[in-house]
Design a protein around this motif. Structure first.
Motif, PDB file in Angstrom:
ATOM      1  N   SER A 132       0.877  -1.217  -0.215  1.00 54.07           N
ATOM      2  CA  SER A 132      -0.002  -0.125  -0.097  1.00 54.07           C
ATOM      3  C   SER A 132       0.777   1.285   0.041  1.00 54.07           C
ATOM      4  O   SER A 132       0.328   2.619  -0.569  1.00 54.07           O
ATOM      5  CB  SER A 132      -0.904   0.136   1.243  1.00 54.07           C
ATOM      6  OG  SER A 132      -1.728   1.098   1.110  1.00 54.07           O
ATOM      7  N   LEU A 177       3.503   1.546  -1.706  1.00 47.56           N
ATOM      8  CA  LEU A 177       4.063   2.065  -2.872  1.00 47.56           C
ATOM      9  C   LEU A 177       3.093   3.129  -3.694  1.00 47.56           C
ATOM     10  O   LEU A 177       3.689   3.881  -4.251  1.00 47.56           O
ATOM     11  CB  LEU A 177       3.885   0.705  -3.747  1.00 47.56           C
ATOM     12  CG  LEU A 177       5.177  -0.484  -3.395  1.00 47.56           C
ATOM     13  CD1 LEU A 177       4.972  -1.615  -4.402  1.00 47.56           C
ATOM     14  CD2 LEU A 177       6.405   0.095  -3.539  1.00 47.56           C
ATOM     15  N   TRP A 178       1.873   3.019  -3.377  1.00 46.04           N
ATOM     16  CA  TRP A 178       0.999   4.266  -4.108  1.00 46.04           C
ATOM     17  C   TRP A 178       0.725   5.239  -3.033  1.00 46.04           C
ATOM     18  O   TRP A 178       0.291   6.350  -3.494  1.00 46.04           O
ATOM     19  CB  TRP A 178      -0.197   3.535  -4.964  1.00 46.04           C
ATOM     20  CG  TRP A 178      -0.758   2.597  -3.912  1.00 46.04           C
ATOM     21  CD1 TRP A 178      -1.854   3.039  -2.949  1.00 46.04           C
ATOM     22  CD2 TRP A 178      -1.099   1.226  -4.014  1.00 46.04           C
ATOM     23  NE1 TRP A 178      -2.479   1.981  -2.395  1.00 46.04           N
ATOM     24  CE2 TRP A 178      -2.160   0.666  -3.171  1.00 46.04           C
ATOM     25  CE3 TRP A 178      -0.479   0.275  -4.690  1.00 46.04           C
ATOM     26  CZ2 TRP A 178      -2.368  -0.494  -3.065  1.00 46.04           C
ATOM     27  CZ3 TRP A 178      -0.789  -1.097  -4.581  1.00 46.04           C
ATOM     28  CH2 TRP A 178      -1.713  -1.395  -3.658  1.00 46.04           C
ATOM     29  N   SER A 179       0.475   4.710  -1.885  1.00 42.68           N
ATOM     30  CA  SER A 179      -0.037   5.757  -0.762  1.00 42.68           C
ATOM     31  C   SER A 179       1.092   7.049  -0.697  1.00 42.68           C
ATOM     32  O   SER A 179       0.648   8.166  -0.447  1.00 42.68           O
ATOM     33  CB  SER A 179      -0.308   5.189   0.360  1.00 42.68           C
ATOM     34  OG  SER A 179      -1.336   4.145   0.176  1.00 42.68           O
ATOM     35  N   PRO A 191       3.351   8.371  -2.804  1.00 45.99           N
ATOM     36  CA  PRO A 191       3.180   9.393  -3.619  1.00 45.99           C
ATOM     37  C   PRO A 191       2.110  10.309  -3.880  1.00 45.99           C
ATOM     38  O   PRO A 191       2.041  11.238  -3.942  1.00 45.99           O
ATOM     39  CB  PRO A 191       3.504   8.485  -4.992  1.00 45.99           C
ATOM     40  CG  PRO A 191       4.123   7.312  -4.531  1.00 45.99           C
ATOM     41  CD  PRO A 191       3.632   6.996  -3.316  1.00 45.99           C
ATOM     42  N   ILE A 192       0.909   9.478  -3.507  1.00 48.12           N
ATOM     43  CA  ILE A 192      -0.348  10.415  -3.450  1.00 48.12           C
ATOM     44  C   ILE A 192      -0.356  11.345  -2.361  1.00 48.12           C
ATOM     45  O   ILE A 192      -0.908  12.389  -2.529  1.00 48.12           O
ATOM     46  CB  ILE A 192      -1.529   9.530  -3.198  1.00 48.12           C
ATOM     47  CG1 ILE A 192      -1.759   8.447  -4.518  1.00 48.12           C
ATOM     48  CG2 ILE A 192      -2.783  10.220  -3.133  1.00 48.12           C
ATOM     49  CD1 ILE A 192      -2.795   7.465  -4.412  1.00 48.12           C
ATOM     50  N   SER A 193       0.283  10.944  -1.135  1.00 49.27           N
ATOM     51  CA  SER A 193       0.384  11.773   0.055  1.00 49.27           C
ATOM     52  C   SER A 193       1.215  12.955  -0.224  1.00 49.27           C
ATOM     53  O   SER A 193       1.085  14.080   0.099  1.00 49.27           O
ATOM     54  CB  SER A 193       0.672  11.102   1.449  1.00 49.27           C
ATOM     55  OG  SER A 193      -0.302   9.998   1.484  1.00 49.27           O
ATOM     56  N   THR A 239      -5.351   1.709   2.467  1.00 54.74           N
ATOM     57  CA  THR A 239      -4.935   2.964   1.608  1.00 54.74           C
ATOM     58  C   THR A 239      -5.485   4.379   1.921  1.00 54.74           C
ATOM     59  O   THR A 239      -4.701   5.282   2.296  1.00 54.74           O
ATOM     60  CB  THR A 239      -5.227   2.840   0.104  1.00 54.74           C
ATOM     61  OG1 THR A 239      -4.336   1.547  -0.420  1.00 54.74           O
ATOM     62  CG2 THR A 239      -4.802   3.886  -0.580  1.00 54.74           C
ATOM     63  N   VAL A 245      -3.049   7.601   3.158  1.00 57.88           N
ATOM     64  CA  VAL A 245      -3.350   8.550   2.441  1.00 57.88           C
ATOM     65  C   VAL A 245      -3.679   9.641   3.347  1.00 57.88           C
ATOM     66  O   VAL A 245      -3.036  10.745   3.534  1.00 57.88           O
ATOM     67  CB  VAL A 245      -3.920   8.549   1.246  1.00 57.88           C
ATOM     68  CG1 VAL A 245      -4.121   9.862   0.740  1.00 57.88           C
ATOM     69  CG2 VAL A 245      -3.334   7.690   0.478  1.00 57.88           C
TER      70      VAL A 245
END
Length: 211
Positions: A23, A25-27, A29-31, A95, A99
Motif C-alpha cells: 500500500s 508504494l502508491w499511498s 506518492p499520493i500523500s 490505503t 493517505v
C-alpha cells in the motif's frame, strides 16, 4: 505457544506487513502530491480518501471477490483463496488510512523547511525527502494504524482467503470460526496474541510521537 498458533500468528504478521508495504508504494506518492502541491480537485481527492476510511471490510471484500472469482475480471490469475488475495485486499483497505494520515503529517511540516532546502540547492525530490524526514513521527503513526487495521480485520481475510488451514488462516478468521470448529482454546490464545500485538505497536507509536 504451540506450533499451530505460531504458524497462524506468523502468517498474519507476514500478510499484513506485506499489505502495508504494498500500500505504501502508491499511498506515499499520493500523500506527497496532496501534501505538497495545490491543484484543482485536490480537496475532492482528500475528501474521497477521508470518506473511504469508513468503508465496511465486507463491502470491499465482496467487490474484490467478484473481481478475483473465476468469472471475474481477474479470475484467470487464480489468486482467490490465497494469501496474495488477502494481501491485495488489505492493501486496498488501509490505503485511505495511509493517505489521510500521511497527508496530514506532511501538511503539518513547516513550509519554510522545504523552501530552505530549495534555497540550499536541493532538487524537488530532495526537498520532498526533507519534508518526509520532518514528518516521520506522523508517518510512524500512519504505518502502525494501517498495520493494526489490516491485521485486525476479518471480512477481507475470510472472503478472499477462505480460512484454509496452513494457507490462509489468520488470527481473525481463527478467532471468528474457531468456536464452531471446537477450537475454543486456540481462538482465545489467538485473541490474546492479537491484542498484545495491536496494543504494543500502538504504545510504541505513541512513545515515538512523544519524543
Amino acid at each position: 505457544m504451540n506450533q499451530q498458533l505460531l504458524d497462524i500468528v506468523l502468517r498474519s504478521i507476514w500478510i499484513s506487513g506485506t499489505a502495508l508495504l504494498l500500500s505504501l508504494l502508491w499511498s506515499l506518492p499520493i500523500s506527497l502530491a496532496l501534501g505538497l502541491k495545490r491543484f484543482r480537485g485536490r480537496n475532492v481527492i482528500i475528501s474521497f480518501f477521508n470518506a473511504m476510511l469508513g468503508i465496511p471490510t465486507v463491502a470491499l471484500g465482496l467487490f474484490l471477490y467478484m473481481i478475483f472469482s473465476r468469472r471475474g475480471v481477474l479470475g484467470a490469475l487464480g489468486i482467490l483463496y490465497t494469501p496474495t488475495a488477502i494481501i491485495i485486499g488489505q492493501a486496498a483497505l488501509i490505503t485511505p488510512i495511509l493517505v489521510s494520515l500521511l497527508t496530514n503529517a506532511i501538511e503539518s511540516v513547516e513550509p519554510r523547511i522545504r523552501d530552505l532546502a530549495r534555497t540550499l540547492g536541493a532538487t524537488e525530490r530532495q526537498a520532498s525527502l526533507t519534508v518526509l524526514r520532518e514528518a516521520k513521527k506522523g508517518g510512524v503513526l500512519a504505518g502502525v494504524s494501517a498495520f493494526n487495521r489490516a491485521i485486525a480485520e476479518l471480512g477481507i481475510a475470510l472472503m478472499l482467503g477462505g480460512n484454509i488451514q496452513g494457507l490462509t488462516r489468520v488470527m481473525t478468521t481463527q478467532i471468528a470460526l474457531g468456536v464452531n470448529r471446537g477450537e475454543v482454546v486456540l481462538s482465545i490464545e489467538a485473541t490474546v496474541v492479537l491484542l498484545i500485538i495491536v496494543f504494543t505497536l500502538t504504545l510504541i507509536a505513541n512513545h515515538f510521537r512523544g519524543d
